[in-house]
Design an enzyme around this catalytic site. Structure first.
Site, PDB file in Angstrom:
ATOM      1  N   ALA A 176       0.846  -1.191   0.000  1.00 30.49           N
ATOM      2  CA  ALA A 176       0.000   0.000   0.000  1.00 30.49           C
ATOM      3  C   ALA A 176       0.880   1.238   0.000  1.00 30.49           C
ATOM      4  O   ALA A 176       2.024   1.191   0.445  1.00 30.49           O
ATOM      5  CB  ALA A 176      -0.920   0.004   1.231  1.00 30.49           C
ATOM      6  N   ILE A 180       2.232   9.667   3.660  1.00 30.87           N
ATOM      7  CA  ILE A 180       3.530   9.873   4.300  1.00 30.87           C
ATOM      8  C   ILE A 180       4.489   8.720   4.055  1.00 30.87           C
ATOM      9  O   ILE A 180       5.704   8.905   4.043  1.00 30.87           O
ATOM     10  CB  ILE A 180       3.324  10.092   5.814  1.00 30.87           C
ATOM     11  CG1 ILE A 180       2.622  11.438   6.036  1.00 30.87           C
ATOM     12  CG2 ILE A 180       4.633  10.085   6.578  1.00 30.87           C
ATOM     13  CD1 ILE A 180       2.291  11.717   7.484  1.00 30.87           C
ATOM     14  N   GLY A 181       3.978   7.521   3.856  1.00 32.70           N
ATOM     15  CA  GLY A 181       4.857   6.373   3.663  1.00 32.70           C
ATOM     16  C   GLY A 181       4.163   5.243   2.934  1.00 32.70           C
ATOM     17  O   GLY A 181       2.973   5.314   2.633  1.00 32.70           O
ATOM     18  N   GLN A 182       4.924   4.191   2.638  1.00 31.88           N
ATOM     19  CA  GLN A 182       4.375   3.017   1.963  1.00 31.88           C
ATOM     20  C   GLN A 182       4.665   1.780   2.800  1.00 31.88           C
ATOM     21  O   GLN A 182       5.622   1.737   3.578  1.00 31.88           O
ATOM     22  CB  GLN A 182       4.969   2.883   0.555  1.00 31.88           C
ATOM     23  CG  GLN A 182       6.472   2.754   0.485  1.00 31.88           C
ATOM     24  CD  GLN A 182       6.999   2.903  -0.932  1.00 31.88           C
ATOM     25  OE1 GLN A 182       6.665   3.864  -1.641  1.00 31.88           O
ATOM     26  NE2 GLN A 182       7.833   1.967  -1.367  1.00 31.88           N
ATOM     27  N   ASP A 331      -7.256   9.235  13.858  1.00 31.86           N
ATOM     28  CA  ASP A 331      -7.393   9.004  12.419  1.00 31.86           C
ATOM     29  C   ASP A 331      -8.550   8.032  12.185  1.00 31.86           C
ATOM     30  O   ASP A 331      -8.440   6.846  12.490  1.00 31.86           O
ATOM     31  CB  ASP A 331      -6.093   8.433  11.861  1.00 31.86           C
ATOM     32  CG  ASP A 331      -6.165   8.209  10.352  1.00 31.86           C
ATOM     33  OD1 ASP A 331      -7.245   8.416   9.761  1.00 31.86           O
ATOM     34  OD2 ASP A 331      -5.142   7.820   9.764  1.00 31.86           O
TER      35      ASP A 331
END
Length: 512
Positions: A176, A180-182, A331
């Site tokens: 995914a 901000i990141g994978q 979140d």
């Protein structure tokens, strides 16, 4: 909450986490990975500034091209109209420009993409439909790092030989990609499967400039109305994003949540927080146990009793986070709640947006929610002034809209039925949106800082229950919170304690 101004909850991370539980989930994960586009992340401040400059120039040229094309063909461009609830949109907001914006955000990633994802959830009273449609694609995920850039980032954070020292396997193909990141799948030497989240290089140190550059474009494009108090929201967003970019904070928060969940008897055996892997964690890399399950919005396909159980768990956790622990994962992305039907376990992931809330704020906020549940308009206004949602000098129109919004959102807790049917609650979002448009026009002050992340999470919990069409014992859950709360933040405040006693009596007089 009374100051909710949109019909939807803000979602942050875009890509849902795939599962390994079934072949169907594996096929979906493989299909998702094939759609990920590989592009290098701009790392230097100059490179990122150049990206925003290019986007701005592209929007200007795109607007001119669209207008010339429309004039040549005799078509009219739709820019929006100035009405009671509609902002006047600028000529930059064409469909093609909205698509240019979405493409640029996916390429830039970081704070720019994060804010784009937040904007993508606004309804038509806040966001132009052409921008809303393009940014919907932003929520589906970012581009991914090329392998060379990924390897460089991992070595910089974990040191040379990180893979050989800790892992038997590492999948270089991302599962995914978010703002901000994978996320990558790996296997430890002890056989455990883990998820490794790798932050895009440069995003942490570019938060200030990214947000400022993006907001300049948004202001020029006239996307947002004045009533949103954008400056305040941006200042809060910068602080939240800076914290979310610190993966060491996320690791500590996830470990803390794991302890809190395991100590709660009402959640034992039903809710799980995967353990972080400290040896593979740093400020820019976060690793934890891999968990199986489907995102909570997919649970809507399960039988009613399963949806009721998951909805009840979700609301119980949300109330406990704020009013018992005063430490909340803010979140509300549905992909952060994974339900495993085989084990009947709800897994909680992604704690980068976790934050603490002050005791005095929590006690007064709980008192305001109780006022909403008890249909006590005077107490709603009194507590809203105490918390900073109102100044006390608002017009009757504003006070009426604010109070009614609180009563609408308080409906699940005011219902005296054994369970509240969120499947019959579809009118809530439309009505809140209408009232939000009025409040945007008449409000005199921005909401308190705590409200931004808090309302994002609370509205997300309600929307998830609505998506599941769950039947939840909301009033019973709320009464448990009210009756077990210690109210230390109100000690010495005779006026608030009197309001508390009156509200308790009102709520307990008609138990479900």
């Amino acid at each position: 909450p009374p100051t909710t101004t949109t019909a939807a909850a803000a979602t942050v991370e875009a890509a849902p986490q795939p599962t390994t539980a079934a072949s169907t989930s594996q096929r979906k994960a493989q299909a998702a990975r094939k759609q990920l586009r590989e592009r290098r992340v701009p790392e230097s401040p100059f490179g990122r500034a150049l990206g925003f400059a290019g986007l701005g120039a592209g929007l200007v040229m795109g607007s001119l091209t669209d207008r010339l094309g429309s004039a040549w063909s005799g078509r009219q461009t739709r820019e929006g109209t100035q009405g009671e609830n509609k902002p006047l949109y600028s000529p930059y907001l064409t469909e093609s420009n909205a698509e240019r914006l979405a493409n640029a955000l996916c390429r830039m990633r970081g704070a720019a993409l994060k804010l784009g994802q937040m904007l993508s959830i606004q309804d038509e009273n806040i966001m132009p439909p052409q921008v809303q449609a393009a940014l919907e694609r932003v929520r589906e995920g970012a581009d991914v790092m090329p392998r060379a850039q990924l390897a460089q980032q991992l070595q910089a954070e974990l040191g040379e030989g990180w893979q050989e020292a800790h892992l038997d396997e590492f999948d270089w193909q991302p599962r995914a990609a978010a703002s901000i990141g994978q996320v990558h799948l790996a296997k430890l030497k002890d056989g455990r499967t883990i998820a490794m989240k790798v932050q895009y290089p440069g995003v942490a140190r570019s938060i200030e400039s990214d947000v400022d550059n993006l907001m300049r474009l948004i202001m020029v494009a006239n996307i947002l109305p004045k009533g949103l108090y954008v400056e305040n929201a941006v200042a809060v967003a910068k602080r939240e994003l800076a914290l979310e970019c610190d993966y060491s904070w996320e690791a500590a928060s996830q470990a803390r949540f794991k302890q809190l969940v395991e100590a709660d008897k009402s959640l034992a055996g039903r809710v799980n927080v995967p353990a972080p892997i400290p040896a593979l964690c740093s400020k820019r890399v976060f690793s934890s146990e891999w968990v199986e399950g489907e995102a909570i919005d997919k649970v809507c396909e399960e039988p009613q009793e399963v949806r009721d159980e998951v909805g009840t768990l979700l609301l119980r956790i949300t109330l406990g986070e704020l009013f018992t622990w005063r430490f909340m994962q803010t979140d509300p992305n549905w992909g952060n709640f994974l339900y495993d039907a085989d084990s009947k376990m709800l897994h909680l992931i992604d704690f980068g947006a976790a934050r603490e809330f002050p005791e005095v704020f929590v006690d007064n906020y709980l008192l305001m929610v109780a006022a909403c549940a008890a249909n006590n308009r005077d107490a709603i206004i009194s507590q809203s002034i105490r918390l900073g949602f109102l100044t006390g000098d608002e017009s009757k129109v504003m006070l009426d809209a604010h109070t009614e919004a609180g009563l609408v959102v308080g409906l699940p807790f005011s219902s005296t039925a054994p369970t509240y049917d969120f499947g019959q609650h579809g009118g809530m979002t439309a009505r809140i949106s209408e009232l939000g448009a009025v409040m945007l026009k008449h409000r005199l002050t921005p909401p308190p800082e705590e409200a931004y992340s808090l309302h994002r999470k609370l509205s997300g919990a309600f929307l998830a229950c609505m998506k599941l069409k769950a039947k939840v014992p909301c009033r019973s859950l709320f009464q448990q919170v009210m009756n077990s709360h210690n109210w230390q933040g109100l000690q010495g405040d005779a006026e608030r304690l009197k309001i508390l006693e009156d509200l308790k009596a009102s709520l307990n007089s008609s138990t479900p």
